[in-house]
Design a protein around this motif. Structure first.
Motif, PDB file in Angstrom:
ATOM      1  N   LYS A   1     -38.243  69.920 -21.278  1.00  0.00           N
ATOM      2  CA  LYS A   1     -36.829  69.776 -21.664  1.00  0.00           C
ATOM      3  C   LYS A   1     -35.922  70.540 -20.710  1.00  0.00           C
ATOM      4  O   LYS A   1     -34.789  70.124 -20.457  1.00  0.00           O
ATOM      5  CB  LYS A   1     -36.621  70.232 -23.102  1.00  0.00           C
ATOM      6  CG  LYS A   1     -36.941  71.660 -23.397  1.00  0.00           C
ATOM      7  CD  LYS A   1     -36.774  71.981 -24.892  1.00  0.00           C
ATOM      8  CE  LYS A   1     -37.856  71.299 -25.711  1.00  0.00           C
ATOM      9  NZ  LYS A   1     -37.770  71.646 -27.148  1.00  0.00           N
ATOM     10  N   ASP A   2     -36.412  71.658 -20.139  1.00  0.00           N
ATOM     11  CA  ASP A   2     -35.625  72.396 -19.156  1.00  0.00           C
ATOM     12  C   ASP A   2     -35.430  71.568 -17.889  1.00  0.00           C
ATOM     13  O   ASP A   2     -34.338  71.537 -17.309  1.00  0.00           O
ATOM     14  CB  ASP A   2     -36.320  73.715 -18.796  1.00  0.00           C
ATOM     15  CG  ASP A   2     -36.457  74.646 -19.981  1.00  0.00           C
ATOM     16  OD1 ASP A   2     -35.516  74.705 -20.787  1.00  0.00           O
ATOM     17  OD2 ASP A   2     -37.505  75.307 -20.104  1.00  0.00           O
TER      18      ASP A   2
ATOM     19  N   LEU B   1     -31.752  78.901 -19.018  1.00  0.00           N
ATOM     20  CA  LEU B   1     -31.810  78.553 -17.597  1.00  0.00           C
ATOM     21  C   LEU B   1     -30.879  79.442 -16.778  1.00  0.00           C
ATOM     22  O   LEU B   1     -31.165  79.745 -15.613  1.00  0.00           O
ATOM     23  CB  LEU B   1     -31.457  77.076 -17.408  1.00  0.00           C
ATOM     24  CG  LEU B   1     -32.511  76.100 -17.928  1.00  0.00           C
ATOM     25  CD1 LEU B   1     -31.984  74.673 -17.934  1.00  0.00           C
ATOM     26  CD2 LEU B   1     -33.793  76.184 -17.094  1.00  0.00           C
TER      27      LEU B   1
ATOM     28  N   ARG C   1     -30.412  76.351 -24.720  1.00  0.00           N
ATOM     29  CA  ARG C   1     -31.398  76.050 -23.669  1.00  0.00           C
ATOM     30  C   ARG C   1     -30.803  76.268 -22.282  1.00  0.00           C
ATOM     31  O   ARG C   1     -31.470  76.778 -21.373  1.00  0.00           O
ATOM     32  CB  ARG C   1     -31.865  74.596 -23.824  1.00  0.00           C
ATOM     33  CG  ARG C   1     -33.256  74.365 -23.264  1.00  0.00           C
ATOM     34  CD  ARG C   1     -34.289  75.016 -24.158  1.00  0.00           C
ATOM     35  NE  ARG C   1     -35.511  75.291 -23.413  1.00  0.00           N
ATOM     36  CZ  ARG C   1     -36.581  75.849 -23.942  1.00  0.00           C
ATOM     37  NH1 ARG C   1     -36.583  76.228 -25.191  1.00  0.00           N
ATOM     38  NH2 ARG C   1     -37.653  76.065 -23.213  1.00  0.00           N
TER      39      ARG C   1
ATOM     40  N   LEU D   1     -41.115  76.995 -17.238  1.00  0.00           N
ATOM     41  CA  LEU D   1     -40.111  75.993 -17.567  1.00  0.00           C
ATOM     42  C   LEU D   1     -40.772  74.859 -18.341  1.00  0.00           C
ATOM     43  O   LEU D   1     -41.849  74.388 -17.971  1.00  0.00           O
ATOM     44  CB  LEU D   1     -39.463  75.435 -16.298  1.00  0.00           C
ATOM     45  CG  LEU D   1     -38.623  76.411 -15.472  1.00  0.00           C
ATOM     46  CD1 LEU D   1     -38.066  75.706 -14.249  1.00  0.00           C
ATOM     47  CD2 LEU D   1     -37.501  77.020 -16.294  1.00  0.00           C
TER      48      LEU D   1
ATOM     49  N   THR E   1     -32.790  76.582  -8.177  1.00  0.00           N
ATOM     50  CA  THR E   1     -32.941  75.178  -8.559  1.00  0.00           C
ATOM     51  C   THR E   1     -33.148  74.306  -7.328  1.00  0.00           C
ATOM     52  O   THR E   1     -33.969  73.377  -7.341  1.00  0.00           O
ATOM     53  CB  THR E   1     -31.701  74.699  -9.341  1.00  0.00           C
ATOM     54  OG1 THR E   1     -31.558  75.484 -10.517  1.00  0.00           O
ATOM     55  CG2 THR E   1     -31.846  73.234  -9.731  1.00  0.00           C
TER      56      THR E   1
END
Length: 242
Positions: free
Chosen positions: A21-22, A78, A74, A18, A104
């Motif tokens: 920016k992720d 994810l 992007r 990751l 997450t």
């Protein structure tokens, strides 16, 4: 190496490739869910949240994603990695809804809003400054009265000779917020009539638009404004905020 970055486990993030920016995108969504300023909707029996691409662009220009499409791509990565799930919702337009997954949640060192997490001893001395995303009027898509919105916008277009779209997200929010406050269709038409009579063929004419007429802090004042037949000298500085 620091254990925490933006409230996430840095080691786990690196193991799954990751990028920063992720993590910023995930932080935006996690904070929006926990601080309750992302619009929530149940779709096919699951809870999702509306993520507006332009809001991310405005909030985090530092991540160097320049367009809405680059944000979408992007977020798709994810989704493919299992950190997000998403649904498309159609209601007078196409809306993209997302939610975080258990992956997450496992990545999060803590789940609260990042601004609150700065009090945590693990973040002592951290200089990261999040640009706060301003709270938005919460408008449920289930409560949208599309016929009323169209009637108001059609009346405005007819009155001023414009072509505003009743499917515009901003216009939907302005009008639905006022309807939820108890204002009627006739109230909208009254405001349009009053301000058209006052502003047509003057430098104020450009403010005959939904974002000015239907702005919550303006609307009630316009509605209750007594008609003055005197010709007044415009105070142009009063419109700097629009």
């Amino acid at each position: 190496m620091r254990k925490i970055i933006l409230g996430f486990d840095q080691k786990k993030a690196m193991e799954d490739n990751l990028e920063l920016k992720d993590l910023v995108l995930l932080r935006f969504i996690v904070d929006g869910i926990n601080d309750k300023w992302l619009l929530k909707k149940e779709i096919d029996g699951e809870v999702f949240y509306w993520v507006k691409m332009s809001a991310i662009l405005e909030t985090y220009p530092v991540i160097d994603l320049k367009t809405k499409d680059s944000i979408r791509r992007r977020l798709k990565v994810l989704v493919e990695k299992g950190y997000l799930k998403y649904k498309l919702y159609f209601s007078g337009g196409k809306y993209t809804f997302y939610n975080i997954t258990n992956l997450t949640k496992e990545l999060c060192i803590f789940n609260g809003g990042y601004s609150k997490d700065r009090k945590n001893k693990n973040l002592k001395g951290n200089k990261f400054n999040k640009k706060e995303f301003p709270p938005r009027n919460k408008v449920s898509l289930d409560n949208i009265d599309e016929n009323s919105i169209k009637e108001v916008v059609d009346y405005l277009n007819f009155k001023i000779g414009a072509n505003y779209k009743s499917s515009s997200n901003g216009t939907i929010t302005y009008i639905t917020t006022l309807i939820d406050e108890g204002f009627s269709i006739n109230d909208f038409k009254c405001v349009i009539d009053k301000k058209y009579k006052e502003w047509a063929k003057t430098p104020y004419e450009k403010y005959l638009r939904p974002s000015t007429l239907f702005k919550k802090q303006n609307f009630e004042e316009y509605l209750n404004q007594k008609e003055n037949h005197e010709i007044l000298t415009p105070d142009y500085e009063a419109f700097d905020e629009f």
